[in-house]
Design a protein around this motif. Structure first.
Motif, PDB file in Angstrom:
ATOM      1  N   UNK A  77      38.044   0.588  28.254  1.00 32.62           N
ATOM      2  CA  UNK A  77      38.314   1.238  26.970  1.00 32.62           C
ATOM      3  C   UNK A  77      38.107   2.744  27.061  1.00 32.62           C
ATOM      4  N   UNK A  78      37.071   3.190  27.754  1.00 35.51           N
ATOM      5  CA  UNK A  78      36.838   4.631  27.897  1.00 35.51           C
ATOM      6  C   UNK A  78      37.977   5.284  28.673  1.00 35.51           C
ATOM      7  N   UNK A  79      38.383   4.661  29.788  1.00 36.91           N
ATOM      8  CA  UNK A  79      39.484   5.233  30.579  1.00 36.91           C
ATOM      9  C   UNK A  79      40.779   5.236  29.782  1.00 36.91           C
ATOM     10  N   UNK A 129      40.372   2.042  36.590  1.00 32.38           N
ATOM     11  CA  UNK A 129      41.207   2.431  35.455  1.00 32.38           C
ATOM     12  C   UNK A 129      41.100   3.927  35.167  1.00 32.38           C
ATOM     13  N   UNK A 130      40.166   4.621  35.811  1.00 31.94           N
ATOM     14  CA  UNK A 130      40.096   6.071  35.667  1.00 31.94           C
ATOM     15  C   UNK A 130      41.115   6.791  36.553  1.00 31.94           C
ATOM     16  N   UNK A 131      41.786   6.086  37.447  1.00 27.17           N
ATOM     17  CA  UNK A 131      42.774   6.745  38.308  1.00 27.17           C
ATOM     18  C   UNK A 131      43.938   7.304  37.494  1.00 27.17           C
ATOM     19  N   UNK A 132      44.540   6.555  36.542  1.00 30.58           N
ATOM     20  CA  UNK A 132      45.605   7.171  35.722  1.00 30.58           C
ATOM     21  C   UNK A 132      45.152   8.402  34.955  1.00 30.58           C
ATOM     22  N   UNK A 133      43.976   8.414  34.273  1.00 27.84           N
ATOM     23  CA  UNK A 133      43.553   9.669  33.622  1.00 27.84           C
ATOM     24  C   UNK A 133      43.354  10.818  34.606  1.00 27.84           C
ATOM     25  N   UNK A 134      42.873  10.522  35.821  1.00 24.55           N
ATOM     26  CA  UNK A 134      42.702  11.586  36.812  1.00 24.55           C
ATOM     27  C   UNK A 134      44.060  12.166  37.199  1.00 24.55           C
ATOM     28  N   UNK A 135      45.041  11.303  37.478  1.00 20.18           N
ATOM     29  CA  UNK A 135      46.378  11.784  37.842  1.00 20.18           C
ATOM     30  C   UNK A 135      47.040  12.545  36.712  1.00 20.18           C
ATOM     31  N   UNK A 136      46.876  12.037  35.461  1.00 18.18           N
ATOM     32  CA  UNK A 136      47.488  12.723  34.326  1.00 18.18           C
ATOM     33  C   UNK A 136      46.847  14.094  34.103  1.00 18.18           C
TER      34      UNK A 136
END
Length: 759
Positions: free
Chosen positions: A717-719, A546-553
């Motif tokens: 939740x964190x991601x 779930x950290x992949x979307x924050x990384x891309x954004x």
């Protein structure tokens, strides 16, 4: 020749006292032996009273109800306990220690309990204390909790001039009920088979005749069954107290007391002992008749608590000693006619901490029906009692001679049992032994004793036959293996053997995983199935995706440093949880401690850089906060990796910085910042809600049973909060953070970048 000495009085004894204390220690809920607080005391010789002062103090906490604290007490070795009622491994012999329950009521600050032991055994005593069974709740350090401290203190009263009984020399003693009992001690030499105490000529003052009402107590209290023997002498003249196989090379306490009140009496007490067997003397030159060769001896060890000897060749010749029978006066038997026992030499080899190996002179022993075979295993050191004694017998079925029935063995501490048959128990004067047997249907037997008493242990073996008329020539060949290891079978595939320490005393215990329980992690009643282990591993690792979307954004909006931190967090959280699994679904790409440190550091650093990024500071100051904060977080992680304030501290400081930056910007613009209500409703509020849910799950909801689900939700939740809280892209920064204008062979720097102000 009989000799008499002056009259002694029980009132003439001199008593002194000593007081010993241990530092208070915090108690833990019990899940394995490492949660126990172990205290080691040394009781001196001639102690007549041992008084424990056990103090449990509530250190801190609120809404703390009634709390029970269990204290286990044992002499000679650490207590063997089983608070959660789990199964012990097969072939394990144990006796649970004496225990007390101390209760701290909800309105009390402390509980003080006195526990007395009269005529305690001299030597090592151990106390182990713990709270009830762990409920599985994962408590975060730093949150208020109910804290309990345990402190044991020992008061000893001992006699410094206890009369010594010598063989065949009577002592005349004056005794009154006010100074009862009369105390004596007698030293038991090696090879003693029977101890006799005789009381006679008892006379009451001012009475022509009458029953003195005496009783004789032999031995010292160790809180074990049969540790003392009491003989009632009322109406007996003379009175004889006799015990067989008393402990060798030790002092035995003798106490004589009366039930008659308000009278004074005198009596004569004497002792004698019988020496059943004494060895023939060996030559002074050991190498002449006993050759010991050790070749290519090497020891390989995988850790500090488990060692495996390899490539060790031990050769002993002419080391089997025939013991000759002796009379009570100590005369030595001569020739083969007086032989009574075979005593092969035993080689004691220390391999590592809590690891010993005993090698018999001839590993294949010929056990006969006529003469017992005795092996001495020297564990007479407190450093040897913190492991497990393992004895194994293997019968060579092709070596049987005569009317063979079985080979019976008896393992006892301090003195051997030399007459083995089906009618005699495997026990010495004050202790119960451990029986072993091999026969044609069961050619191998194994015995494991956790935390053996610090003493010389004796293994006696003898062949029992089926036909009593043809027992003279019955024999069998048996191989004996004896050793001390830190843990049983190194705790198996679902446990880890750990070396523990209480001050200078070392001991070992198993910590179990994947739901396995027990002394050596062999109780699978609550074990996790493979499917559950696999599900847990997949949840904890894949939830980090779930950290992949924050990384891309972050990359799209030009926050490259933040994206690198998120990538670091995702990777190390994934590999840490893949390595942290309790069962067989484990994958470790590097050292566990390194993975854990990087996971904890990345998690807090991700929150830190997100909040600093939301403050919208100018770049020089922003990166100073990034680097300085990360270094301080790394230092805090090294000091206390599991502290909750390692997470809350950076969050609170980052919120403080963000509030100052937003307040300054709002005052300067005279408008609430951020200005858009859509930013508050659709981004900030959902992000704050996700972060609060994650922190609550992390701090309050995690237990051992739901850890896989709650911690996976924490990852999500964190991601999710990072995805919502990440600020929008700066106006002067193009998508993905770089310009597409090409100047020669490189991307040109926007010279106007420094002219923009933070919006």
């Amino acid at each position: 020749m009989t000799q008499f000495i002056g009259i002694l009085s029980s009132a003439d004894l001199t008593f002194v006292s000593g007081f010993y204390s241990k530092t208070p220690q915090r108690l833990s809920k019990y899940s394995w032996y490492g949660n126990v607080r172990l205290h080691h005391f040394r009781v001196p010789e001639d102690a007549v009273l041992l008084r424990w002062l056990l103090t449990v103090t509530r250190g801190s906490g609120f809404n703390c109800g009634n709390q029970n604290v269990t204290v286990h007490i044992r002499a000679g070795a650490p207590p063997v306990i089983n608070p959660v009622v789990t199964a012990f491994p097969n072939d394990t012999a144990y006796a649970l220690a004496t225990n007390l329950t101390l209760t701290v009521l909800s309105g009390q600050i402390a509980n003080v309990t006195l526990f007395n032991v009269t005529n305690p055994a001299a030597g090592d005593w151990f106390l182990a204390a713990h709270l009830p069974k762990d409920d599985g709740r994962i408590e975060q350090q730093g949150l208020p909790s109910c804290l309990y401290l345990f402190q044991p203190q020992m008061f000893v009263r001992r006699a410094v001039d206890t009369p010594i009984l010598q063989a065949n020399i009577p002592l005349t003693q004056k005794l009154s009920a006010a100074h009862s009992p009369a105390l004596f001690k007698v030293f038991i030499p090696e090879f003693t088979s029977r101890l006799n105490i005789s009381i006679q000529s008892c006379r009451i003052e001012d009475e022509a005749s009458g029953d003195c009402g005496l009783s004789v107590t032999l031995g010292s209290s160790s809180l074990g069954r049969g540790s003392v023997i009491t003989v009632n002498c009322s109406g007996q003249e003379p009175c004889l107290a006799s015990v067989s196989t008393p402990p060798w090379n030790s002092w035995v306490r003798v106490a004589v007391e009366t039930i008659r009140p308000n009278v004074t009496m005198t009596f004569s007490i004497s002792t004698n002992y019988t020496v059943g067997c004494k060895p023939l003397s060996v030559p002074a030159d050991f190498s002449h008749n006993n050759s010991l060769a050790i070749e290519n001896s090497s020891v390989s060890s995988s850790n500090n608590t488990s060692v495996t000897p390899s490539n060790t060749s031990v050769t002993l010749s002419n080391t089997s000693v025939i013991l000759g029978s002796s009379e009570a006066t100590g005369s030595r038997g001569n020739g083969s006619e007086g032989t009574c026992m075979r005593n092969p030499a035993v080689f004691r080899e220390e391999l590592d901490v809590l690891s010993l190996r005993f090698t018999v002179a001839n590993s294949n022993l010929s056990i006969t029906s006529g003469l017992p075979t005795m092996l001495a295993l020297d564990l007479n050191s407190p450093t040897d009692s913190g492991g497990t004694l393992i004895v194994q017998l293997n019968l060579n079925a092709s070596s049987l001679i005569g009317s063979f029935g079985s080979v019976r063995a008896c393992l006892t501490a301090s003195a051997p049992v030399l007459q083995l048959n089906t009618s005699k128990p495997c026990a010495t004067a004050f202790q119960q032994g451990y029986s072993l047997s091999v026969n044609q249907s069961m050619t191998q037997t194994l015995l494991r004793i956790p935390f053996p008493q610090a003493a010389v242990w004796y293994l006696s073996l003898q062949t029992l036959c089926n036909d009593s008329s043809d027992c003279g020539n019955t024999s069998a060949v048996v191989s004996v293996s004896a050793s001390v290891s830190a843990c049983i079978d190194d705790c198996g595939p679902y446990g880890e053997c750990r070396l523990l320490r209480s001050h200078s005393y070392l001991y070992a215990a198993c910590v179990c995983k994947a739901g396995w329980q027990g002394w050596s992690c062999t109780d699978g009643s609550t074990a996790q199935s493979f499917s559950r282990q696999l599900t847990a591993a997949l949840l904890l690792t894949l939830s980090n995706l779930f950290f992949i979307p924050p990384i891309g954004l972050a990359l799209y909006r030009g926050y490259h440093t933040e994206a690198a931190v998120y990538l670091f967090t995702m990777l190390f959280s994934t590999f840490y949880h893949a390595c942290d699994q309790p069962g067989v679904t484990v994958l470790c790409i590097m050292d566990y401690d390194t993975l854990q440190f990087c996971d904890f550091l990345g998690s807090v650093a991700a929150v830190w850089v997100t909040l600093i990024c939301m403050a919208r500071l100018q770049e020089p100051l922003k990166y100073v906060f990034f680097l300085t904060g990360t270094l301080l977080i790394a230092m805090a992680m090294q000091l206390d990796r599991h502290g909750l304030w390692n997470l809350l501290g950076p969050i609170m400081f980052a919120l403080f910085v963000m509030a100052i930056a937003w307040g300054h910007r709002g005052i300067k613009r005279r408008h609430c910042y951020p200005t858009s209500w859509r930013r508050w409703v659709f981004f900030l509020l959902p992000g704050i809600l996700s972060a609060l849910i994650g922190v609550c799950l992390y701090a309050f909801a995690q237990t051992d049973s739901n850890y896989y689900y709650t911690h996976s939700l924490w990852h999500i939740m964190v991601a999710t909060s990072v995805l919502f809280l990440m600020p929008p892209r700066e106006k002067h920064i193009p998508p993905w953070g770089w310009t597409h204008k090409i100047c020669g062979y490189k991307i040109c720097k926007n010279e106007k970048e420094d002219l923009y102000t933070v919006s």
